[in-house]
Design a protein around this motif. Structure first.
Motif, PDB file in Angstrom:
ATOM      1  N   VAL A 101       0.977  -1.217   0.066  1.00  0.00           N
ATOM      2  CA  VAL A 101       0.067   0.056  -0.036  1.00  0.00           C
ATOM      3  C   VAL A 101       0.911   1.299   0.198  1.00  0.00           C
ATOM      4  O   VAL A 101       1.736   1.441   0.806  1.00  0.00           O
ATOM      5  CB  VAL A 101      -1.043   0.027   1.193  1.00  0.00           C
ATOM      6  N   GLU A 102       0.738   2.052  -0.905  1.00  0.00           N
ATOM      7  CA  GLU A 102       1.454   3.418  -1.051  1.00  0.00           C
ATOM      8  C   GLU A 102       0.912   4.643  -0.593  1.00  0.00           C
ATOM      9  O   GLU A 102      -0.303   4.423  -0.592  1.00  0.00           O
ATOM     10  CB  GLU A 102       1.761   3.687  -2.455  1.00  0.00           C
ATOM     11  N   GLY A 103       1.576   5.517  -0.237  1.00  0.00           N
ATOM     12  CA  GLY A 103       0.887   6.948   0.037  1.00  0.00           C
ATOM     13  C   GLY A 103       0.761   7.254   1.338  1.00  0.00           C
ATOM     14  O   GLY A 103       0.294   8.232   1.731  1.00  0.00           O
ATOM     15  N   VAL A 115      -8.733  -0.954  -0.024  1.00  0.00           N
ATOM     16  CA  VAL A 115      -7.748  -0.618  -0.972  1.00  0.00           C
ATOM     17  C   VAL A 115      -8.276  -0.390  -2.295  1.00  0.00           C
ATOM     18  O   VAL A 115      -9.114  -1.348  -2.489  1.00  0.00           O
ATOM     19  CB  VAL A 115      -6.441  -1.183  -0.647  1.00  0.00           C
ATOM     20  N   LYS A 116      -7.390   0.170  -3.281  1.00  0.00           N
ATOM     21  CA  LYS A 116      -7.784   0.146  -4.709  1.00  0.00           C
ATOM     22  C   LYS A 116      -6.443  -0.073  -5.301  1.00  0.00           C
ATOM     23  O   LYS A 116      -5.507   0.674  -5.176  1.00  0.00           O
ATOM     24  CB  LYS A 116      -8.395   1.698  -5.039  1.00  0.00           C
ATOM     25  N   ARG A 118      -3.829  -0.127  -8.774  1.00  0.00           N
ATOM     26  CA  ARG A 118      -3.023   0.623  -9.713  1.00  0.00           C
ATOM     27  C   ARG A 118      -1.966  -0.073 -10.207  1.00  0.00           C
ATOM     28  O   ARG A 118      -1.170  -0.688  -9.437  1.00  0.00           O
ATOM     29  CB  ARG A 118      -2.964   2.214  -9.449  1.00  0.00           C
ATOM     30  N   ASP A 131      -3.661   1.779  -3.161  1.00  0.00           N
ATOM     31  CA  ASP A 131      -3.606   2.886  -2.332  1.00  0.00           C
ATOM     32  C   ASP A 131      -4.888   2.716  -1.533  1.00  0.00           C
ATOM     33  O   ASP A 131      -5.821   1.933  -1.876  1.00  0.00           O
ATOM     34  CB  ASP A 131      -4.202   4.131  -3.071  1.00  0.00           C
ATOM     35  N   LEU A 132      -4.942   3.344  -0.309  1.00  0.00           N
ATOM     36  CA  LEU A 132      -6.168   3.158   0.613  1.00  0.00           C
ATOM     37  C   LEU A 132      -7.211   4.026  -0.182  1.00  0.00           C
ATOM     38  O   LEU A 132      -7.295   5.109  -0.785  1.00  0.00           O
ATOM     39  CB  LEU A 132      -5.782   3.962   1.994  1.00  0.00           C
ATOM     40  N   SER A 134     -10.739   6.032  -0.410  1.00  0.00           N
ATOM     41  CA  SER A 134     -10.980   7.351   0.436  1.00  0.00           C
ATOM     42  C   SER A 134     -12.118   6.682   1.246  1.00  0.00           C
ATOM     43  O   SER A 134     -13.013   6.064   0.987  1.00  0.00           O
ATOM     44  CB  SER A 134     -11.375   8.324  -0.612  1.00  0.00           C
TER      45      SER A 134
END
Length: 139
Positions: A101-103, A115-116, A118, A131-132, A134
């Motif tokens: 998981v980034e960011g 998570v989503k 990419r 990415d988490l 929103s």
């Protein structure tokens, strides 16, 4: 003349299932497989369905959403890039894949978080990261 049929898949002239999967990632597309025999989702790409043994699996575009199933932090010195997380993510289609998981700081990644997916390019190769999702938005 041999009339015996074989349950083995025929060789793929495009370089095999893994090569096709990586080529899609390199183009920025994340794909999983779906078995035409039992309908189950499959990931990491295979030649035969691990659920029923059927030899015809089709590449499909997943929703790309899921939940963190497991997570750990790999510790590194700051000059080596700092800490990062390694996650097992369960996609909504039911398959699991290892990624990150980034960011967010690695300490903020928790089991159960939505998570989503990419695709990013790293060292000239496409790979799936997350990415988490929103808060309040559908994952």
């Amino acid at each position: 003349m041999n009339t015996t049929t074989s349950s083995r898949p025929t060789p793929d002239p495009q370089g095999g299932v893994l090569a096709r999967h990586q080529a899609a990632l390199n183009e920025g597309r994340f794909l999983i497989q779906r078995c035409t025999g039992c309908g189950q989702a499959v990931y990491f790409p295979r030649e035969l369905c691990p659920h029923c043994g059927h030899g015809e699996l089709r590449f499909v575009v997943p929703a790309g959403t899921g939940s963190v199933y497991a997570v750990t932090t790999v510790r590194r010195k700051p000059e080596a890039g700092g800490d990062y997380n390694v996650c097992l993510v369960e996609l909504d289609e039911g398959v699991r894949l290892m990624s990150r998981v980034e960011g967010v700081p690695s300490s903020d990644v928790r089991i159960g978080q939505r998570v989503k997916a990419r695709v990013v390019q790293q060292a000239g190769q496409g790979l799936v990261v997350f990415d988490l999702a929103s808060e309040g938005a559908p994952a």
